[in-house]
Design a protein around this motif. Structure first.
Motif, PDB file in Angstrom:
ATOM      1  N   GLY A 379     -14.199  -9.831  -3.372  1.00 42.80           N
ATOM      2  CA  GLY A 379     -13.786 -10.874  -2.424  1.00 42.80           C
ATOM      3  C   GLY A 379     -13.281 -10.262  -1.143  1.00 42.80           C
ATOM      4  O   GLY A 379     -13.615  -9.134  -0.799  1.00 42.80           O
ATOM      5  N   LYS A 380     -12.455 -11.006  -0.435  1.00 40.75           N
ATOM      6  CA  LYS A 380     -11.892 -10.547   0.839  1.00 40.75           C
ATOM      7  C   LYS A 380     -10.516  -9.961   0.577  1.00 40.75           C
ATOM      8  O   LYS A 380      -9.664 -10.623  -0.026  1.00 40.75           O
ATOM      9  N   ALA A 381     -10.315  -8.733   1.032  1.00 40.89           N
ATOM     10  CA  ALA A 381      -9.070  -8.033   0.673  1.00 40.89           C
ATOM     11  C   ALA A 381      -8.054  -8.057   1.799  1.00 40.89           C
ATOM     12  O   ALA A 381      -8.366  -7.705   2.936  1.00 40.89           O
ATOM     13  N   TYR A 382      -6.851  -8.495   1.471  1.00 39.27           N
ATOM     14  CA  TYR A 382      -5.700  -8.287   2.354  1.00 39.27           C
ATOM     15  C   TYR A 382      -5.077  -6.987   1.871  1.00 39.27           C
ATOM     16  O   TYR A 382      -4.620  -6.910   0.730  1.00 39.27           O
ATOM     17  N   LYS A 383      -5.076  -5.963   2.735  1.00 41.24           N
ATOM     18  CA  LYS A 383      -4.680  -4.632   2.276  1.00 41.24           C
ATOM     19  C   LYS A 383      -3.325  -4.242   2.835  1.00 41.24           C
ATOM     20  O   LYS A 383      -3.143  -4.250   4.046  1.00 41.24           O
ATOM     21  N   TYR A 384      -2.413  -3.915   1.951  1.00 44.78           N
ATOM     22  CA  TYR A 384      -1.103  -3.417   2.365  1.00 44.78           C
ATOM     23  C   TYR A 384      -0.932  -2.029   1.765  1.00 44.78           C
ATOM     24  O   TYR A 384      -0.980  -1.854   0.542  1.00 44.78           O
ATOM     25  N   ASP A 385      -0.791  -1.070   2.670  1.00 40.11           N
ATOM     26  CA  ASP A 385      -0.764   0.337   2.277  1.00 40.11           C
ATOM     27  C   ASP A 385       0.663   0.806   2.524  1.00 40.11           C
ATOM     28  O   ASP A 385       1.019   1.156   3.636  1.00 40.11           O
ATOM     29  N   ILE A 386       1.500   0.708   1.484  1.00 40.95           N
ATOM     30  CA  ILE A 386       2.940   0.858   1.724  1.00 40.95           C
ATOM     31  C   ILE A 386       3.511   2.082   1.006  1.00 40.95           C
ATOM     32  O   ILE A 386       2.960   2.539   0.002  1.00 40.95           O
ATOM     33  N   SER A 387       4.593   2.592   1.575  1.00 38.39           N
ATOM     34  CA  SER A 387       5.370   3.632   0.896  1.00 38.39           C
ATOM     35  C   SER A 387       6.627   2.971   0.349  1.00 38.39           C
ATOM     36  O   SER A 387       7.400   2.397   1.129  1.00 38.39           O
ATOM     37  N   VAL A 388       6.795   3.030  -0.950  1.00 41.06           N
ATOM     38  CA  VAL A 388       8.015   2.521  -1.584  1.00 41.06           C
ATOM     39  C   VAL A 388       8.343   3.457  -2.746  1.00 41.06           C
ATOM     40  O   VAL A 388       7.466   4.200  -3.196  1.00 41.06           O
ATOM     41  N   PRO A 389       9.592   3.449  -3.242  1.00 45.44           N
ATOM     42  CA  PRO A 389       9.880   4.303  -4.397  1.00 45.44           C
ATOM     43  C   PRO A 389       8.923   3.980  -5.555  1.00 45.44           C
ATOM     44  O   PRO A 389       8.661   2.788  -5.816  1.00 45.44           O
ATOM     45  N   VAL A 390       8.436   5.012  -6.226  1.00 48.30           N
ATOM     46  CA  VAL A 390       7.453   4.798  -7.294  1.00 48.30           C
ATOM     47  C   VAL A 390       7.966   3.814  -8.346  1.00 48.30           C
ATOM     48  O   VAL A 390       7.214   2.980  -8.857  1.00 48.30           O
ATOM     49  N   ALA A 391       9.270   3.876  -8.617  1.00 51.05           N
ATOM     50  CA  ALA A 391       9.845   2.999  -9.648  1.00 51.05           C
ATOM     51  C   ALA A 391       9.650   1.525  -9.308  1.00 51.05           C
ATOM     52  O   ALA A 391       9.726   0.665 -10.192  1.00 51.05           O
TER      53      ALA A 391
END
Ligand SMILES: Cc1cc2nc3c(=O)[nH]c(=O)nc-3n(C[C@H](O)[C@H](O)[C@H](O)COP(=O)(O)OP(=O)(O)OC[C@H]3O[C@@H](n4cnc5c(N)ncnc54)[C@H](O)[C@@H]3O)c2cc1C
Length: 507
Positions: A379-391
């Motif tokens: 489908g159509k992707a809304y992409k969020y490429d984020i840095s957050v704590p792995v936990a």
């Protein structure tokens, strides 16, 4: 290798218009007079234009106007494909004098709408600048034109016993200049670090046409400000990168990988600690896929699926890669680790499959590298490429799904899936929302919700894809006013007329 065919979609939301982004009124469109000037500089095969006398059909311009996701669409009437830095310089000088906006374009695989015009800017494609200039086999230093495809450079250095310090799913199409312009991260960052470390020098055409020659091959050079760093990750807003000098590490003598199925997300962090400790210097990647990401990759034929009985009940998956100097030694370490994980009183994993040969190695990687492609097929992707704590990876995915559910949007004709995967070893989560179509309702439900979630975790709204046109309004979630003010001053020094990739990175 992935086929990165551009997708055009009549239903695509014009993501610029919806956010009121327009090319600055101070900039001019390319006219027939400009075209005649460009034609006097370039070979006829380097010019595509809908203007007379070239009169190229629209479908020749379309691939340069449409981004990889089919979400952002520009309206350039002219695409130029220069072959030399002097040609680039002459084009840019003319555009600066005539106040014509320029969009530098590499492989057009960017995922934030940075590589296509927001209006009718000129597209300057680096595709014809694709030669290796030199390679020093002792130092491992490669100097190449910016338009060289990453896969071609990987193939070039492989027989010379070196590897490129970066690898990503788009390697068959993206260019080294685009990689540097976006400061691409990818699958090897855990091992070889970011491009801010491995790029040694750059040749750049500045927005007034001046050629900045910083194409040094020195490992050490402490002579004043390190100007090249400004262009790494600038997404073409400060100048056009025409060549790159880059350090390539020696090829590992042995590589192996294993895909691990985990019963709970909570096991990811202790697993990462164990893997880091037990594999130490040979660990080269630690990648994460949640169950939905894995299932979509399998559904769309990316890589080889594990036996169904083995993955029953698995909540997520981790791909571990090793690269080292001696096959027996590395295999022994990996097998010992697997044995220890499976035989533990409370095992962190349900199962693990180690690659036994190069084709299995590729198909295990295919599962992870193929997720982006699989989602775009779904489908159509809304992409969020984020840095957050792995936990917090799972919390971020679950919170987004719950939020969309509360808005009544989790249904087959709206949002089909919320997916989490990414470079776990670098704290980088790709949070993707896969929808039936791009709609304003979904966009409004996602933003600023996701950016506020990231801010709550003191993360970054862009771990590696950049800001492009997609996130200019969200920059302040990760950069304070002082930093944004300084960025604007730097932009003003390099590009006072604002011709270089207008509307990208800074509002
Ligand atoms: C399947 C897939 C997987 C991906 N995986 C990753 C990943 O793991 N990690 C990651 O970081 N990214 C990833 N990406 C995003 C993308 O591939 C990278 O951002 C890549 O570095 C872009 O290179 P490109 O040549 O396609 O640049 P383009 O898309 O053409 O351009 C990207 C930006 O750089 C600018 N630019 C391009 N060339 C130049 C130049 N020579 N000089 C100045 N500015 C320039 C453009 O103006 C634009 O702002 C992926 C994309 C896809 C489709």
């Amino acid at each position: 290798m992935l086929s990165l065919a551009l997708r055009t979609s009549r239903t695509a939301l014009n993501a610029y218009r919806s956010r009121g982004i327009h090319a600055p009124a101070s900039l001019n469109a390319v006219t027939e007079t400009d075209l005649a000037h460009f034609a006097s500089i370039l070979a006829p095969s380097s010019v595509i234009s809908s203007l007379a006398p070239v009169n190229s059909p629209t479908d020749e311009l379309d691939p340069f106007n449409q981004d990889w996701m089919g979400r952002f669409k520009g309206n350039a009437n002219t695409v130029l494909k220069p072959k030399t830095v002097q040609e680039v310089s002459q084009i840019v000088k003319w555009c600066n004098e005539r106040r014509i906006g320029i969009v530098p374009q590499g492989g057009n695989t960017g995922l934030v709408g940075g590589s296509v015009p927001i209006g009718n800017e000129l597209v300057l494609s680096l595709a014809n600048m694709n030669k290796v200039r030199s390679f020093d086999p002792v130092a491992g230093i490669l100097v190449a034109d910016a338009g060289c495809i990453l896969q071609a450079l990987t193939d070039y250095v492989a027989p010379l016993d070196h590897v490129m310090p970066l690898d990503l799913g788009a390697k068959g199409s993206c260019q080294i200049g685009g990689n540097v312009a976006t400061n691409a991260g990818g699958l090897r960052l855990l091992r070889y670090g970011s491009l801010h470390g491995s790029v040694l020098g750059l040749e750049v055409v500045l927005p007034d046409g001046t050629i900045l020659d910083q194409l040094t091959t020195l490992r050490k050079d402490n002579t004043g400000y390190d100007l090249k760093q400004l262009f790494i990750g600038a997404e073409g807003t400060l100048g056009i990168i025409t060549a790159v000098s880059i350090l390539t590490p020696p090829a590992p003598q042995a590589t192996s990988n294993v895909i691990l199925a985990l019963p709970h997300f909570d096991n990811v962090l202790p697993l990462f600690q164990t893997v880091k400790r037990d594999l130490s210097e040979i660990l080269s990647a630690f990648e994460f896929l949640d169950r939905t990401a894995y299932d979509l990759a399998v559904k769309h034929g990316q890589g080889k699926a594990l036996d169904e009985s083995e993955v029953e009940g698995a909540q997520c998956f981790v791909l571990v890669e090793t690269s080292g100097g001696r096959r027996e030694h590395d295999e022994e370490k990996l097998n010992d680790l697997l044995e220890k994980l499976l035989e533990a009183d409370e095992p962190l994993i349900n199962t693990g499959v180690v690659s036994q040969n190069p084709s299995q190695f590729e198909s295990i990687w295919g599962l992870r590298e193929g997720v982006t492609e699989a989602i775009s097929k779904e489908g159509k992707a809304y992409k969020y490429d984020i840095s957050v704590p792995v936990a917090t990876f799972k919390d971020c995915v679950d919170a987004t799904r719950d939020h969309l559910e509360s808005k009544g949007l989790m249904r087959p004709d709206a949002v089909k899936y919320v997916v989490g995967y990414g470079h776990c070893g670098d704290g980088n989560l790709h949070l993707n929302v896969c929808a039936a179509a791009y709609t304003q309702e979904i966009a409004d439900a996602l933003e600023p919700f996701i950016y506020e979630l990231v801010q709550k975790h003191r993360g970054s709204v862009s771990a590696e894809h950049g800001i492009g046109a997609m996130k200019t309004h969200a920059l302040h979630y990760s950069k304070d006013a002082v930093s944004i003010g300084l960025m604007k001053q730097i932009k003003g020094i390099f590009d006072p007329n604002g011709i270089m990739n207008p509307g990208k990175v800074l509002e």
